[in-house]
Design an enzyme around this catalytic site. Structure first.
Site, PDB file in Angstrom:
ATOM      1  N   ILE A  13       0.312  -1.023   0.287  1.00  0.00           N
ATOM      2  CA  ILE A  13      -0.292   0.341  -0.085  1.00  0.00           C
ATOM      3  C   ILE A  13       0.902   1.705  -0.091  1.00  0.00           C
ATOM      4  O   ILE A  13       0.662   2.316  -0.866  1.00  0.00           O
ATOM      5  CB  ILE A  13      -1.045   0.270   1.149  1.00  0.00           C
ATOM      6  CG1 ILE A  13      -1.803   1.224   1.094  1.00  0.00           C
ATOM      7  CG2 ILE A  13      -0.437   0.184   2.360  1.00  0.00           C
ATOM      8  CD1 ILE A  13      -2.972   1.323  -0.068  1.00  0.00           C
ATOM      9  N   ARG A  36      12.661  -2.344   7.042  1.00  0.00           N
ATOM     10  CA  ARG A  36      13.783  -2.739   7.113  1.00  0.00           C
ATOM     11  C   ARG A  36      14.122  -3.927   6.032  1.00  0.00           C
ATOM     12  O   ARG A  36      15.267  -4.504   5.828  1.00  0.00           O
ATOM     13  CB  ARG A  36      13.463  -4.126   7.845  1.00  0.00           C
ATOM     14  CG  ARG A  36      12.482  -4.485   9.537  1.00  0.00           C
ATOM     15  CD  ARG A  36      11.581  -5.054  10.328  1.00  0.00           C
ATOM     16  NE  ARG A  36      10.441  -5.891   9.194  1.00  0.00           N
ATOM     17  CZ  ARG A  36       9.323  -6.478   9.803  1.00  0.00           C
ATOM     18  NH1 ARG A  36       9.950  -7.491  10.736  1.00  0.00           N
ATOM     19  NH2 ARG A  36       8.923  -7.058   8.863  1.00  0.00           N
ATOM     20  N   LYS A  89      -5.711   1.995   8.101  1.00  0.00           N
ATOM     21  CA  LYS A  89      -6.382   0.482   8.547  1.00  0.00           C
ATOM     22  C   LYS A  89      -6.220  -0.447   8.791  1.00  0.00           C
ATOM     23  O   LYS A  89      -4.964  -0.579   8.061  1.00  0.00           O
ATOM     24  CB  LYS A  89      -7.840   0.601   7.989  1.00  0.00           C
ATOM     25  CG  LYS A  89      -7.725   0.432   6.545  1.00  0.00           C
ATOM     26  CD  LYS A  89      -7.281  -0.437   5.934  1.00  0.00           C
ATOM     27  CE  LYS A  89      -8.444  -1.728   5.881  1.00  0.00           C
ATOM     28  NZ  LYS A  89      -7.571  -2.945   5.263  1.00  0.00           N
TER      29      LYS A  89
HETATM   30  P1  NAP Z   1       2.821  -5.303   2.941  1.00  0.00           P
HETATM   31  O1  NAP Z   1       2.196  -5.418   1.447  1.00  0.00           O
HETATM   32  O2  NAP Z   1       2.641  -7.036   4.109  1.00  0.00           O
HETATM   33  O3  NAP Z   1       3.352  -4.461   3.730  1.00  0.00           O
HETATM   34  C1  NAP Z   1       3.803  -4.163   4.977  1.00  0.00           C
HETATM   35  C2  NAP Z   1       4.997  -4.332   5.281  1.00  0.00           C
HETATM   36  O4  NAP Z   1       5.110  -3.184   6.968  1.00  0.00           O
HETATM   37  C3  NAP Z   1       6.048  -4.625   4.961  1.00  0.00           C
HETATM   38  O5  NAP Z   1       6.328  -5.117   3.328  1.00  0.00           O
HETATM   39  C4  NAP Z   1       7.196  -4.433   5.959  1.00  0.00           C
HETATM   40  O6  NAP Z   1       8.273  -3.928   5.325  1.00  0.00           O
HETATM   41  C5  NAP Z   1       6.528  -3.847   6.878  1.00  0.00           C
HETATM   42  N1  NAP Z   1       6.384  -4.579   8.123  1.00  0.00           N
HETATM   43  C6  NAP Z   1       6.950  -3.537   9.695  1.00  0.00           C
HETATM   44  N2  NAP Z   1       6.669  -4.319  10.285  1.00  0.00           N
HETATM   45  C7  NAP Z   1       5.408  -6.089   9.969  1.00  0.00           C
HETATM   46  C8  NAP Z   1       5.314  -6.689  10.989  1.00  0.00           C
HETATM   47  N3  NAP Z   1       5.265  -7.138  11.747  1.00  0.00           N
HETATM   48  N4  NAP Z   1       5.144  -7.852   9.653  1.00  0.00           N
HETATM   49  C9  NAP Z   1       5.098  -7.484   8.329  1.00  0.00           C
HETATM   50  N5  NAP Z   1       5.713  -6.885   8.044  1.00  0.00           N
HETATM   51  C10 NAP Z   1       5.721  -5.693   7.975  1.00  0.00           C
HETATM   52  O7  NAP Z   1       1.431  -5.154   4.109  1.00  0.00           O
HETATM   53  P2  NAP Z   1      -0.537  -3.841   2.694  1.00  0.00           P
HETATM   54  O8  NAP Z   1      -0.956  -4.460   2.253  1.00  0.00           O
HETATM   55  O9  NAP Z   1       0.798  -2.822   2.693  1.00  0.00           O
HETATM   56  O10 NAP Z   1      -0.618  -3.382   4.128  1.00  0.00           O
HETATM   57  C11 NAP Z   1      -0.069  -3.028   5.176  1.00  0.00           C
HETATM   58  C12 NAP Z   1      -1.310  -2.331   5.982  1.00  0.00           C
HETATM   59  O11 NAP Z   1      -1.840  -1.026   4.643  1.00  0.00           O
HETATM   60  C13 NAP Z   1      -2.470  -3.008   6.470  1.00  0.00           C
HETATM   61  O12 NAP Z   1      -2.823  -2.241   7.650  1.00  0.00           O
HETATM   62  C14 NAP Z   1      -3.711  -3.280   5.299  1.00  0.00           C
HETATM   63  O13 NAP Z   1      -5.021  -2.922   6.022  1.00  0.00           O
HETATM   64  C15 NAP Z   1      -3.856  -2.046   4.855  1.00  0.00           C
HETATM   65  N6  NAP Z   1      -3.871  -1.631   3.465  1.00  0.00           N
HETATM   66  C16 NAP Z   1      -3.792  -2.284   2.541  1.00  0.00           C
HETATM   67  C17 NAP Z   1      -3.952  -2.723   1.258  1.00  0.00           C
HETATM   68  C18 NAP Z   1      -3.802  -3.060   0.015  1.00  0.00           C
HETATM   69  O14 NAP Z   1      -4.122  -2.567  -1.027  1.00  0.00           O
HETATM   70  N7  NAP Z   1      -2.677  -3.673   0.385  1.00  0.00           N
HETATM   71  C19 NAP Z   1      -5.129  -1.191   0.973  1.00  0.00           C
HETATM   72  C20 NAP Z   1      -5.321  -0.492   2.176  1.00  0.00           C
HETATM   73  C21 NAP Z   1      -4.752  -0.679   3.296  1.00  0.00           C
HETATM   74  P3  NAP Z   1       9.641  -4.345   5.110  1.00  0.00           P
HETATM   75  O15 NAP Z   1       9.574  -5.449   5.996  1.00  0.00           O
HETATM   76  O16 NAP Z   1      11.109  -3.894   4.073  1.00  0.00           O
HETATM   77  O17 NAP Z   1      10.133  -3.754   7.216  1.00  0.00           O
END
Ligand code: NAP
Length: 309
Positions: A13, A36, A89
Site C-alpha cells: 500500500i 527493514r 486501517k
Molecule cells: P505489506 O505489503 O505486507 O507491507 C507492509 C510492510 O510493513 C512490509 O513490507 C514490511 O516491510 C513492514 N512491516 C513492519 N512490521 C511488519 C511486521 N510485523 N510484519 C510484516 N511486515 C511488517 O502490507 P500492505 O498490503 O501494504 O498492508 C499494510 C497496511 O495497509 C495494512 O494495515 C493493510 O490493511 C493496509 N492496506 C492495504 C491495502 C492493500 O491493498 N494492500 C489497501 C489499503 C490498506 P519491511 O519488511 O521492509 O519492514
C-alpha cells in the site's frame, strides 16, 4: 511550507498509494522512509522508526503503513517524539490500543488521524446524503476477493492480530458506519477458520441498526473470477448500491458515480490529514473496529480446509 513526512513500512500500500499521493501533494514533502527490507529512491532511508526519528529530526509527521500488529508501538513512539501520526486501517491489533493512542495524541497536542481510506471513495458522500432521514428496510454487504491476488505472500494477515478476511471486510464496515444515520451492532456471526491459520478466511454477519433494520454481510477471501466489494441499502422508496469498495454508486439503477478504484482515495486522505494537522485536531472512529471485535467475541467458529499463503 509543506509538512515534512516520514513513511513507515514500505510494502504494497505504501508503494501503490501513499508514495504517489505524497509525491502529488502540495501539503506534504516525503523526506524519509523506514523499512527493514525496502528503500525508496530520493529520500533518506532508515531500517526502523527509532532510527528515522533520530536521523531525521526535522520530520513533522509519520504515516504508518505496516500491518496492524505493528501499529500501536510505532504510533506511540512517533506521538511521544512529538510527531503528527496518520495510521493505515485497521487501526491497531486490540481495541484499547487505539483508545490509548487517542489519549496520547491529546496529551502531546499532536494530530492522530486514524484513517479509513474507503470512506474517501467517490460514492460515499452521496450515499450518506441518500440515507439521511430515509427509513431503511434492509441492507446487504458482499465483500469477496481472492486473497492470493490481493495479498500475495502476506503471512501477517493469517497471524493473531492480522484480521484475516476482516482486513478487507473492515473497509465495508467503515463505509457502512459512515453512511448510516444510526448505530449498528453485530447480532450474529459465523467465522470460518482454515485449520492451519489463526485468522478467518470467511465470515457471515448479521448486523442490526438502532432502528431494527437487518443488514447481512458476506465476507470471503476465496473468491475467484469477478471480485465484489458491494453494499446495497433498501428503503420503501428506493435502493442504493455502492460498488467497487464505495467508488461506484447507483441509486435506483441510475449511475451517480463511476468506479475509479482506489485512485482518488489517498490524495483525499492526505488532504484530510493536512487539514487536521493545521487545525490541531485528531480524527479517531473505532466503531468499524468494534464491530470486528464483536464478531470475534460472539462468532460461531467453524474449521475449514487449510489455506496455503
Ligand atoms: P505489506 O505489503 O505486507 O507491507 C507492509 C510492510 O510493513 C512490509 O513490507 C514490511 O516491510 C513492514 N512491516 C513492519 N512490521 C511488519 C511486521 N510485523 N510484519 C510484516 N511486515 C511488517 O502490507 P500492505 O498490503 O501494504 O498492508 C499494510 C497496511 O495497509 C495494512 O494495515 C493493510 O490493511 C493496509 N492496506 C492495504 C491495502 C492493500 O491493498 N494492500 C489497501 C489499503 C490498506 P519491511 O519488511 O521492509 O519492514
Amino acid at each position: 511550507m509543506p509538512l515534512k513526512l516520514g513513511l513507515l513500512g514500505i510494502g504494497k500500500i505504501a508503494r501503490d498509494q501513499h508514495i504517489p499521493a505524497l509525491n502529488a501533494s502540495a501539503d506534504f514533502e516525503l523526506v524519509a522512509c523506514a523499512s527493514r527490507n525496502a528503500s525508496v529512491d530520493g529520500v533518506a532511508n532508515f531500517p526502523d522508526l527509532a532510527s528515522m526519528l533520530g536521523g531525521a529530526p526535522e520530520l513533522d509527521c509519520v504515516s504508518i503503513c505496516t500491518p496492524p500488529q505493528a501499529h500501536f508501538d510505532a504510533a506511540l513512539m512517533a506521538l511521544r517524539a512529538g510527531k503528527h501520526v496518520m495510521l493505515e486501517k485497521p487501526p491497531t491489533a486490540t481495541t484499547r490500543q487505539i483508545a490509548l493512542l487517542a489519549q496520547e495524541a491529546a496529551k502531546h497536542g499532536r494530530t492522530l488521524f486514524q484513517s479509513w481510506h474507503s470512506r474517501f471513495a467517490g460514492g460515499v458522500d452521496a450515499a450518506r446524503e441518500w440515507t439521511r432521514g430515509r427509513a431503511l428496510t434492509s441492507g446487504r454487504i458482499i465483500w469477496k476477493e481472492d486473497v492470493h491476488h490481493w495479498h500475495p505472500g502476506q503471512q501477517w494477515i493469517w497471524e493473531p492480530g492480522g484480521f484475516g478476511v476482516f482486513d478487507p471486510g473492515i473497509n465495508a464496515l467503515s463505509v457502512l458506519t459512515e453512511v448510516l444515520s444510526t448505530e449498528v451492532c453485530v447480532e450474529t456471526a459465523v467465522l470460518e477458520f482454515p485449520e492451519n491459520q489463526q485468522a478467518p478466511i470467511a465470515a457471515n454477519l448479521q448486523l442490526r441498526t438502532g432502528d431494527g433494520v437487518t443488514i447481512a454481510a458476506e465476507l470471503d477471501f476465496r473468491q475467484k473470477g469477478e471480485q465484489s466489494w458491494d453494499i446495497e441499502l433498501f428503503a420503501a422508496d428506493g435502493r442504493l448500491k455502492l460498488t467497487r469498495g464505495g467508488s461506484g454508486l447507483a441509486i435506483d439503477d441510475r449511475v451517480m458515480a463511476a468506479d475509479q478504484g482506489l485512485a482518488g482515495e489517498y490524495p483525499r486522505l492526505y488532504s484530510r490529514f493536512a487539514a487536521l494537522c493545521g487545525a490541531g485536531a485528531s480524527e479517531v472512529d473505532w466503531r468499524p473496529f468494534q464491530l470486528v471485535a464483536d464478531a470475534f467475541l460472539i462468532g460461531e467458529r467453524r474449521i475449514v480446509a487449510p489455506h496455503q499463503v
